[in-house]
Design an enzyme around this catalytic site. Structure first.
Site, PDB file in Angstrom:
ATOM      1  N   ASP A  78      11.723 -16.388   0.860  1.00  0.00           N
ATOM      2  CA  ASP A  78      10.735 -17.081   0.027  1.00  0.00           C
ATOM      3  C   ASP A  78       9.346 -16.518   0.319  1.00  0.00           C
ATOM      4  O   ASP A  78       9.172 -15.703   1.225  1.00  0.00           O
ATOM      5  CB  ASP A  78      10.753 -18.585   0.321  1.00  0.00           C
ATOM      6  CG  ASP A  78      10.448 -18.882   1.781  1.00  0.00           C
ATOM      7  OD1 ASP A  78       9.256 -19.019   2.117  1.00  0.00           O
ATOM      8  OD2 ASP A  78      11.391 -18.955   2.598  1.00  0.00           O
TER       9      ASP A  78
ATOM     10  N   ASP B 262       6.793 -18.451   1.353  1.00  0.00           N
ATOM     11  CA  ASP B 262       6.097 -19.520   2.054  1.00  0.00           C
ATOM     12  C   ASP B 262       5.391 -20.374   1.004  1.00  0.00           C
ATOM     13  O   ASP B 262       6.000 -20.696  -0.006  1.00  0.00           O
ATOM     14  CB  ASP B 262       5.145 -18.948   3.119  1.00  0.00           C
ATOM     15  CG  ASP B 262       4.814 -19.972   4.200  1.00  0.00           C
ATOM     16  OD1 ASP B 262       5.778 -20.572   4.738  1.00  0.00           O
ATOM     17  OD2 ASP B 262       3.638 -20.180   4.503  1.00  0.00           O
TER      18      ASP B 262
END
Length: 289
Positions: free
Chosen positions: A209, A211
Protein backbone atom coordinates in the site's frame (compact mmCIF):
# COMPACT_ATOMS: atom_id res chain seq x y z
CA UNK A 1 31.26 -23.89 7.50
CA UNK A 2 27.99 -24.80 5.80
CA UNK A 3 25.54 -22.15 4.67
CA UNK A 4 22.14 -22.28 6.35
CA UNK A 5 19.57 -19.76 5.17
CA UNK A 6 17.01 -18.62 7.73
CA UNK A 7 13.84 -16.97 6.41
CA UNK A 8 11.60 -14.97 8.74
CA UNK A 9 8.23 -14.06 7.29
CA UNK A 10 4.68 -15.12 6.62
CA UNK A 11 3.54 -18.71 6.37
CA UNK A 12 2.97 -18.49 2.61
CA UNK A 13 6.73 -18.36 2.05
CA UNK A 14 7.32 -21.87 3.31
CA UNK A 15 5.38 -23.88 0.76
CA UNK A 16 8.35 -24.17 -1.57
CA UNK A 17 8.52 -26.92 -4.17
CA UNK A 18 11.63 -29.04 -3.81
CA UNK A 19 12.23 -28.51 -0.10
CA UNK A 20 13.61 -31.88 0.97
CA UNK A 21 13.23 -33.40 4.42
CA UNK A 22 10.84 -30.68 5.53
CA UNK A 23 10.32 -31.02 9.29
CA UNK A 24 8.86 -28.69 11.90
CA UNK A 25 11.16 -28.64 14.92
CA UNK A 26 10.98 -27.21 18.43
CA UNK A 27 13.91 -25.05 19.48
CA UNK A 28 14.38 -24.18 23.14
CA UNK A 29 15.84 -20.74 23.80
CA UNK A 30 16.87 -19.14 27.12
CA UNK A 31 15.18 -15.99 25.82
CA UNK A 32 11.73 -17.61 25.85
CA UNK A 33 9.70 -19.44 23.26
CA UNK A 34 10.16 -18.44 19.60
CA UNK A 35 7.13 -17.35 17.60
CA UNK A 36 6.53 -20.94 16.46
CA UNK A 37 8.25 -24.15 15.55
CA UNK A 38 10.84 -23.76 12.78
CA UNK A 39 10.52 -25.58 9.47
CA UNK A 40 13.86 -27.08 8.46
CA UNK A 41 14.87 -28.78 5.23
CA UNK A 42 17.27 -28.69 2.30
CA UNK A 43 16.76 -26.85 -0.97
CA UNK A 44 19.14 -27.46 -3.87
CA UNK A 45 21.77 -28.77 -1.48
CA UNK A 46 21.57 -25.82 0.94
CA UNK A 47 20.11 -26.08 4.43
CA UNK A 48 17.07 -23.90 5.10
CA UNK A 49 15.09 -22.80 8.15
CA UNK A 50 11.72 -21.02 7.99
CA UNK A 51 10.26 -19.17 10.99
CA UNK A 52 6.73 -17.70 10.93
CA UNK A 53 7.38 -14.30 12.52
CA UNK A 54 3.86 -13.91 13.89
CA UNK A 55 3.33 -17.65 14.47
CA UNK A 56 1.10 -19.81 12.32
CA UNK A 57 -2.37 -18.30 12.44
CA UNK A 58 -0.88 -14.84 13.15
CA UNK A 59 -0.98 -14.92 16.95
CA UNK A 60 1.70 -12.30 17.72
CA UNK A 61 1.30 -8.57 17.17
CA UNK A 62 4.38 -6.68 15.97
CA UNK A 63 5.05 -5.64 19.57
CA UNK A 64 4.75 -9.11 21.10
CA UNK A 65 6.86 -11.01 18.54
CA UNK A 66 9.62 -12.65 20.64
CA UNK A 67 12.45 -11.16 18.61
CA UNK A 68 15.30 -12.25 20.89
CA UNK A 69 14.06 -15.83 21.09
CA UNK A 70 13.59 -15.95 17.31
CA UNK A 71 17.14 -14.82 16.48
CA UNK A 72 18.67 -16.99 19.20
CA UNK A 73 16.70 -20.05 18.02
CA UNK A 74 17.82 -19.58 14.41
CA UNK A 75 21.45 -19.32 15.46
CA UNK A 76 21.08 -22.43 17.65
CA UNK A 77 19.94 -24.31 14.57
CA UNK A 78 23.06 -23.25 12.70
CA UNK A 79 21.61 -20.45 10.57
CA UNK A 80 24.31 -18.23 9.02
CA UNK A 81 22.22 -15.87 6.89
CA UNK A 82 18.85 -14.36 7.83
CA UNK A 83 16.41 -13.09 5.21
CA UNK A 84 13.58 -10.96 6.56
CA UNK A 85 10.53 -10.83 4.31
CA UNK A 86 7.78 -8.48 5.45
CA UNK A 87 4.81 -6.46 4.26
CA UNK A 88 5.38 -2.70 4.13
CA UNK A 89 3.76 0.54 3.08
CA UNK A 90 5.44 2.79 0.52
CA UNK A 91 6.30 6.49 0.68
CA UNK A 92 7.40 6.64 -2.96
CA UNK A 93 5.17 6.81 -6.03
CA UNK A 94 7.65 4.66 -7.98
CA UNK A 95 7.65 1.97 -5.25
CA UNK A 96 4.21 0.65 -6.02
CA UNK A 97 2.07 -2.04 -4.35
CA UNK A 98 3.38 -5.41 -5.55
CA UNK A 99 6.96 -4.13 -5.87
CA UNK A 100 9.78 -5.32 -3.59
CA UNK A 101 12.43 -3.15 -1.94
CA UNK A 102 15.75 -4.53 -0.68
CA UNK A 103 16.13 -2.30 2.38
CA UNK A 104 19.55 -1.05 3.46
CA UNK A 105 18.77 1.47 6.22
CA UNK A 106 16.37 1.79 9.15
CA UNK A 107 14.93 4.46 11.40
CA UNK A 108 13.76 2.78 14.59
CA UNK A 109 10.64 4.35 16.12
CA UNK A 110 9.65 1.32 18.18
CA UNK A 111 9.55 1.80 21.95
CA UNK A 112 7.93 -1.22 23.64
CA UNK A 113 10.40 -4.01 22.75
CA UNK A 114 13.55 -5.52 24.19
CA UNK A 115 16.24 -4.45 21.74
CA UNK A 116 19.40 -6.18 22.92
CA UNK A 117 20.70 -9.50 24.19
CA UNK A 118 23.11 -7.58 26.41
CA UNK A 119 22.55 -5.48 29.53
CA UNK A 120 23.46 -5.21 33.19
CA UNK A 121 26.22 -7.71 33.87
CA UNK A 122 27.44 -7.87 30.29
CA UNK A 123 27.39 -4.61 28.35
CA UNK A 124 28.09 -4.60 24.63
CA UNK A 125 27.83 -2.05 21.83
CA UNK A 126 27.70 -3.15 18.18
CA UNK A 127 27.62 -0.92 15.13
CA UNK A 128 24.45 -0.81 13.05
CA UNK A 129 25.68 2.02 10.84
CA UNK A 130 25.09 -0.38 7.96
CA UNK A 131 22.45 -2.71 9.45
CA UNK A 132 22.07 -5.06 6.50
CA UNK A 133 24.66 -7.28 4.83
CA UNK A 134 25.54 -6.05 1.30
CA UNK A 135 26.45 -9.55 0.09
CA UNK A 136 23.16 -11.04 1.26
CA UNK A 137 21.17 -8.04 0.05
CA UNK A 138 22.76 -8.35 -3.40
CA UNK A 139 21.71 -12.00 -3.52
CA UNK A 140 18.11 -11.05 -2.66
CA UNK A 141 18.11 -8.35 -5.33
CA UNK A 142 19.45 -10.74 -7.97
CA UNK A 143 16.95 -13.44 -6.96
CA UNK A 144 14.07 -10.99 -7.24
CA UNK A 145 15.17 -9.81 -10.69
CA UNK A 146 15.62 -13.40 -11.87
CA UNK A 147 12.07 -14.13 -10.68
CA UNK A 148 10.70 -11.25 -12.76
CA UNK A 149 9.79 -9.14 -9.73
CA UNK A 150 9.90 -5.35 -9.90
CA UNK A 151 12.53 -4.71 -7.23
CA UNK A 152 14.23 -1.57 -5.94
CA UNK A 153 17.76 -1.79 -4.56
CA UNK A 154 18.25 0.25 -1.42
CA UNK A 155 15.76 2.10 0.74
CA UNK A 156 15.15 3.39 4.25
CA UNK A 157 12.61 1.49 6.37
CA UNK A 158 10.75 3.39 9.10
CA UNK A 159 10.01 0.90 11.89
CA UNK A 160 6.91 1.98 13.80
CA UNK A 161 5.52 0.38 16.94
CA UNK A 162 1.99 -0.29 15.69
CA UNK A 163 -0.34 -2.10 15.68
CA UNK A 164 -2.22 0.92 14.30
CA UNK A 165 -1.25 2.36 10.93
CA UNK A 166 0.10 5.92 10.57
CA UNK A 167 -1.87 9.12 10.77
CA UNK A 168 -1.67 11.32 7.67
CA UNK A 169 0.53 13.79 9.57
CA UNK A 170 2.97 11.04 10.61
CA UNK A 171 3.06 9.61 7.11
CA UNK A 172 3.95 13.01 5.64
CA UNK A 173 6.72 13.59 8.21
CA UNK A 174 8.31 10.19 7.52
CA UNK A 175 8.11 10.72 3.76
CA UNK A 176 8.88 14.43 3.33
CA UNK A 177 11.06 15.43 6.31
CA UNK A 178 12.83 12.18 7.11
CA UNK A 179 13.25 10.82 3.59
CA UNK A 180 11.98 7.32 4.37
CA UNK A 181 11.01 4.96 1.54
CA UNK A 182 8.93 2.26 3.23
CA UNK A 183 7.23 1.74 6.58
CA UNK A 184 6.69 -1.44 8.57
CA UNK A 185 6.37 -2.77 12.11
CA UNK A 186 8.67 -5.78 12.41
CA UNK A 187 12.26 -5.26 11.23
CA UNK A 188 13.29 -3.60 14.48
CA UNK A 189 14.74 -4.80 16.76
CA UNK A 190 15.14 -7.88 14.54
CA UNK A 191 17.98 -6.37 12.49
CA UNK A 192 19.81 -5.11 15.60
CA UNK A 193 19.56 -8.51 17.28
CA UNK A 194 20.81 -10.30 14.17
CA UNK A 195 23.88 -8.05 14.22
CA UNK A 196 24.47 -8.79 17.91
CA UNK A 197 24.21 -12.50 17.12
CA UNK A 198 26.80 -12.09 14.35
CA UNK A 199 24.37 -13.16 11.64
CA UNK A 200 24.24 -11.68 8.16
CA UNK A 201 20.82 -10.02 7.72
CA UNK A 202 18.94 -8.79 4.66
CA UNK A 203 15.50 -7.21 4.51
CA UNK A 204 13.04 -7.60 1.65
CA UNK A 205 10.06 -5.25 1.91
CA UNK A 206 7.00 -6.43 -0.02
CA UNK A 207 4.93 -3.32 -0.71
CA UNK A 208 1.20 -3.63 -0.09
CA UNK A 209 0.00 0.00 0.00
CA UNK A 210 0.94 3.69 -0.05
CA UNK A 211 0.50 4.19 3.71
CA UNK A 212 -1.71 7.29 4.16
CA UNK A 213 0.19 10.11 2.43
CA UNK A 214 -0.96 9.49 -1.15
CA UNK A 215 -3.76 11.89 -2.22
CA UNK A 216 -5.20 9.37 -4.68
CA UNK A 217 -5.22 6.35 -2.40
CA UNK A 218 -6.42 7.64 0.98
CA UNK A 219 -5.82 5.76 4.18
CA UNK A 220 -4.53 2.21 4.42
CA UNK A 221 -7.20 -0.31 3.43
CA UNK A 222 -6.69 -3.68 5.15
CA UNK A 223 -8.70 -5.49 2.46
CA UNK A 224 -6.40 -4.08 -0.22
CA UNK A 225 -3.36 -5.13 1.82
CA UNK A 226 -4.58 -8.72 2.15
CA UNK A 227 -5.29 -8.94 -1.58
CA UNK A 228 -1.81 -7.66 -2.43
CA UNK A 229 -0.22 -9.93 0.18
CA UNK A 230 -1.58 -12.98 -1.63
CA UNK A 231 0.23 -12.06 -4.84
CA UNK A 232 3.36 -11.03 -2.94
CA UNK A 233 3.56 -14.44 -1.25
CA UNK A 234 3.94 -16.11 -4.65
CA UNK A 235 6.71 -13.66 -5.54
CA UNK A 236 8.35 -14.15 -2.15
CA UNK A 237 8.52 -17.93 -2.69
CA UNK A 238 10.05 -17.37 -6.12
CA UNK A 239 12.72 -15.13 -4.59
CA UNK A 240 13.55 -17.47 -1.70
CA UNK A 241 13.73 -20.52 -3.96
CA UNK A 242 16.53 -18.87 -5.96
CA UNK A 243 18.74 -18.01 -2.97
CA UNK A 244 20.45 -21.41 -2.46
CA UNK A 245 21.97 -21.33 -5.96
CA UNK A 246 23.21 -17.77 -5.41
CA UNK A 247 24.65 -18.27 -1.92
CA UNK A 248 26.00 -21.82 -2.30
CA UNK A 249 26.40 -24.55 0.31
CA UNK A 250 29.93 -23.61 1.42
CA UNK A 251 30.01 -20.56 3.69
CA UNK A 252 33.04 -18.28 3.71
CA UNK A 253 33.61 -15.48 6.26
CA UNK A 254 31.46 -12.40 5.60
CA UNK A 255 33.57 -9.83 3.75
CA UNK A 256 31.65 -7.08 5.55
CA UNK A 257 32.31 -8.43 9.05
CA UNK A 258 28.73 -9.26 10.05
CA UNK A 259 29.93 -12.57 11.52
CA UNK A 260 32.55 -10.72 13.62
CA UNK A 261 30.37 -7.88 14.94
CA UNK A 262 31.17 -8.69 18.60
CA UNK A 263 34.94 -8.71 18.12
CA UNK A 264 35.49 -5.60 20.26
CA UNK A 265 31.94 -4.93 21.42
CA UNK A 266 31.84 -6.33 24.96
CA UNK A 267 32.97 -3.73 27.52
CA UNK A 268 32.24 -5.39 30.87
CA UNK A 269 35.37 -6.68 32.58
CA UNK A 270 35.52 -10.50 32.70
CA UNK A 271 35.44 -10.60 36.52
CA UNK A 272 32.35 -8.35 36.57
CA UNK A 273 30.23 -10.33 34.13
CA UNK A 274 26.96 -11.86 35.35
CA UNK A 275 27.18 -15.68 35.06
CA UNK A 276 23.42 -15.98 34.59
CA UNK A 277 23.45 -13.59 31.63
CA UNK A 278 26.55 -15.25 30.18
CA UNK A 279 24.72 -18.59 30.27
CA UNK A 280 21.90 -17.09 28.17
CA UNK A 281 24.47 -15.69 25.73
CA UNK A 282 26.08 -19.09 25.12
CA UNK A 283 25.09 -19.23 21.44
CA UNK A 284 24.60 -15.56 20.57
CA UNK A 285 28.03 -14.51 21.88
CA UNK A 286 29.76 -17.80 22.54
CA UNK A 287 32.43 -17.09 19.95
CA UNK A 288 33.81 -14.15 21.93
CA UNK A 289 32.87 -15.26 25.44
Amino acid sequence: MDTMIGVIGGSGLYEIDGLEGATWVDVDSPWGAPSDQILTGTLNGVKMAFLPRHGRGHVHSPTTVPYRANIDALKRLGVTDVISVSACGSFREEMAPGDFVVVDQFIDRTFAREKSFFGTGCVAHVSVAHPTCPRLSDACHTAAKDAGITVHKGGTYLAMEGPQFSSVAESKVYRESWGCDVIGMTNMPEAKLAREAELCYASVAMITDYDSWHPDHGEVDINQIIATLTGNADKGRALVSRLPALLGADRTPCEHGCDRALEFAILTAPDKRDPALLAKLDVVAGRVL
